[in-house]
Design a protein around this motif. Sequence first.
Motif, PDB file in Angstrom:
ATOM      1  N   GLN A   1       0.831  -1.167  -0.016  1.00 40.90           N
ATOM      2  CA  GLN A   1      -0.028  -0.165   0.056  1.00 40.90           C
ATOM      3  C   GLN A   1       0.891   1.183  -0.053  1.00 40.90           C
ATOM      4  OE1 GLN A   1      -3.596   0.061   2.547  1.00 40.90           O
ATOM      5  NE2 GLN A   1      -3.084  -2.051   3.128  1.00 40.90           N
ATOM      6  N   LEU A   2       1.904   1.058   0.847  1.00 39.74           N
ATOM      7  CA  LEU A   2       2.711   2.336   0.732  1.00 39.74           C
ATOM      8  C   LEU A   2       3.358   2.660  -0.722  1.00 39.74           C
ATOM      9  CD1 LEU A   2       4.400   4.547   2.397  1.00 39.74           C
ATOM     10  CD2 LEU A   2       6.033   2.606   3.085  1.00 39.74           C
ATOM     11  N   LEU A   3       3.634   1.659  -1.210  1.00 38.41           N
ATOM     12  CA  LEU A   3       4.120   1.732  -2.610  1.00 38.41           C
ATOM     13  C   LEU A   3       3.385   2.494  -3.728  1.00 38.41           C
ATOM     14  CD1 LEU A   3       6.329  -1.602  -2.885  1.00 38.41           C
ATOM     15  CD2 LEU A   3       7.375   0.743  -3.011  1.00 38.41           C
TER      16      LEU A   3
ATOM     17  N   VAL B   1       3.949  10.301   0.993  1.00 40.33           N
ATOM     18  CA  VAL B   1       4.404   9.443   2.092  1.00 40.33           C
ATOM     19  C   VAL B   1       3.323   9.431   3.224  1.00 40.33           C
ATOM     20  CG1 VAL B   1       5.955   8.557   3.922  1.00 40.33           C
ATOM     21  CG2 VAL B   1       6.818   9.342   1.540  1.00 40.33           C
ATOM     22  N   PRO B   2       2.336   8.499   3.261  1.00 44.94           N
ATOM     23  CA  PRO B   2       1.510   8.428   4.326  1.00 44.94           C
ATOM     24  C   PRO B   2       2.176   7.899   5.509  1.00 44.94           C
ATOM     25  CG  PRO B   2       0.877   6.657   2.834  1.00 44.94           C
ATOM     26  CD  PRO B   2       1.912   7.598   2.095  1.00 44.94           C
TER      27      PRO B   2
ATOM     28  N   GLU C   1      -5.884   9.693   3.444  1.00 40.18           N
ATOM     29  CA  GLU C   1      -4.844  10.289   2.560  1.00 40.18           C
ATOM     30  C   GLU C   1      -3.836  11.016   3.444  1.00 40.18           C
ATOM     31  OE1 GLU C   1      -4.455  10.281  -0.794  1.00 40.18           O
ATOM     32  OE2 GLU C   1      -5.925   8.905  -0.827  1.00 40.18           O
ATOM     33  N   PRO C   2      -2.612  10.955   2.978  1.00 40.43           N
ATOM     34  CA  PRO C   2      -1.508  11.514   3.623  1.00 40.43           C
ATOM     35  C   PRO C   2      -1.796  12.995   3.784  1.00 40.43           C
ATOM     36  CG  PRO C   2      -0.638  10.864   1.625  1.00 40.43           C
ATOM     37  CD  PRO C   2      -2.026  10.196   1.573  1.00 40.43           C
ATOM     38  N   ASP C   3      -1.141  13.562   4.834  1.00 42.81           N
ATOM     39  CA  ASP C   3      -1.110  15.040   5.016  1.00 42.81           C
ATOM     40  C   ASP C   3      -0.134  15.424   3.884  1.00 42.81           C
ATOM     41  OD1 ASP C   3      -2.932  14.700   7.215  1.00 42.81           O
ATOM     42  OD2 ASP C   3      -1.043  14.255   8.577  1.00 42.81           O
ATOM     43  N   GLU C   4      -0.480  16.864   3.665  1.00 42.71           N
ATOM     44  CA  GLU C   4       0.380  17.505   2.623  1.00 42.71           C
ATOM     45  C   GLU C   4       1.953  17.685   3.470  1.00 42.71           C
ATOM     46  OE1 GLU C   4       0.471  18.130  -0.520  1.00 42.71           O
ATOM     47  OE2 GLU C   4      -1.374  17.172  -0.729  1.00 42.71           O
ATOM     48  N   TRP C   5       2.811  17.227   2.996  1.00 46.05           N
ATOM     49  CA  TRP C   5       4.196  17.166   3.844  1.00 46.05           C
ATOM     50  C   TRP C   5       5.419  17.613   2.816  1.00 46.05           C
ATOM     51  CZ3 TRP C   5       8.426  13.620   4.383  1.00 46.05           C
ATOM     52  CH2 TRP C   5       9.054  13.859   5.601  1.00 46.05           C
TER      53      TRP C   5
END
Length: 256
Positions: free
Chosen positions: A219-221, A229-230, A240-244
């Motif tokens: 899932q990360l890929l 990068v979540p 969904e990952p935060d904006e980082w």
Amino acid sequence: MGGEKYPEVQGGGSLILAWQVRHRKVLVIGGGEVAAGRILNLLNADAKVSLISPRDGLNDEVAYRVARKQVEYHDKKFEPSDLDDPAITMVLTAIDEPEASSQIWKLCKEKRIAANIADVPPECDFYFGSVHRDGPLQIMVSTNGNGPKMANIVRRRIAADLPPNMGDAIAKVGALRKKLRVTAPRNEEGPKRMQWMSKVCVKWSLEDLCEMDEGDMEQLLEYYRPDKVPSLEQIRLGEEPDEWLFDGSFGWACVV
């Protein structure tokens, strides 16, 4: 001219490398306690060890390696012709005969074979440091032949400050990195692969990396292409990952 911006040269050191001797032939001469340590280091590196020593000179550990056929054993004293084998890539001596050791050193120089003469720093192409091992993690401390015992003390202090699960975390990162190379195999993607892996290593804790399983990796890929990068929690909750943003100005890069 602007030299103060660059690291100052400090001579007198060694070029510390991870020497790959996997499946390569290494000749060990001597069968005592020092030889036992050298042999274990070589076997841990998957080297093909050839040992020359009279049987009455073997200590218990070396005799155990011989009995288990972990080394190719020759029950005899060293002879110059033993260096004629072109497959030999390295020679380690651990015998209590200074004159014989020096002679072996000279023969190795004539044949351009890298050699280490135990306890004689001037007659060594390389030194053995004090090594901390935790799975894929190896940390070597070298005093460049000045104080082996001090190297051991420094190594123990460094190891005591490391998290107990560091080796597991690195093993998981290595597995993820292999999967990423399958997902993005092209050479031109190398810089992006390295930067994305750096993001993962900085954002995820050691505990997260240790807990990561095959499903989490897959899932990360999926976030590699959009360069996100979540967190582990976000992956498992389907968020969904935060904006980082990551500019490489902090944290540590992951290059295992």
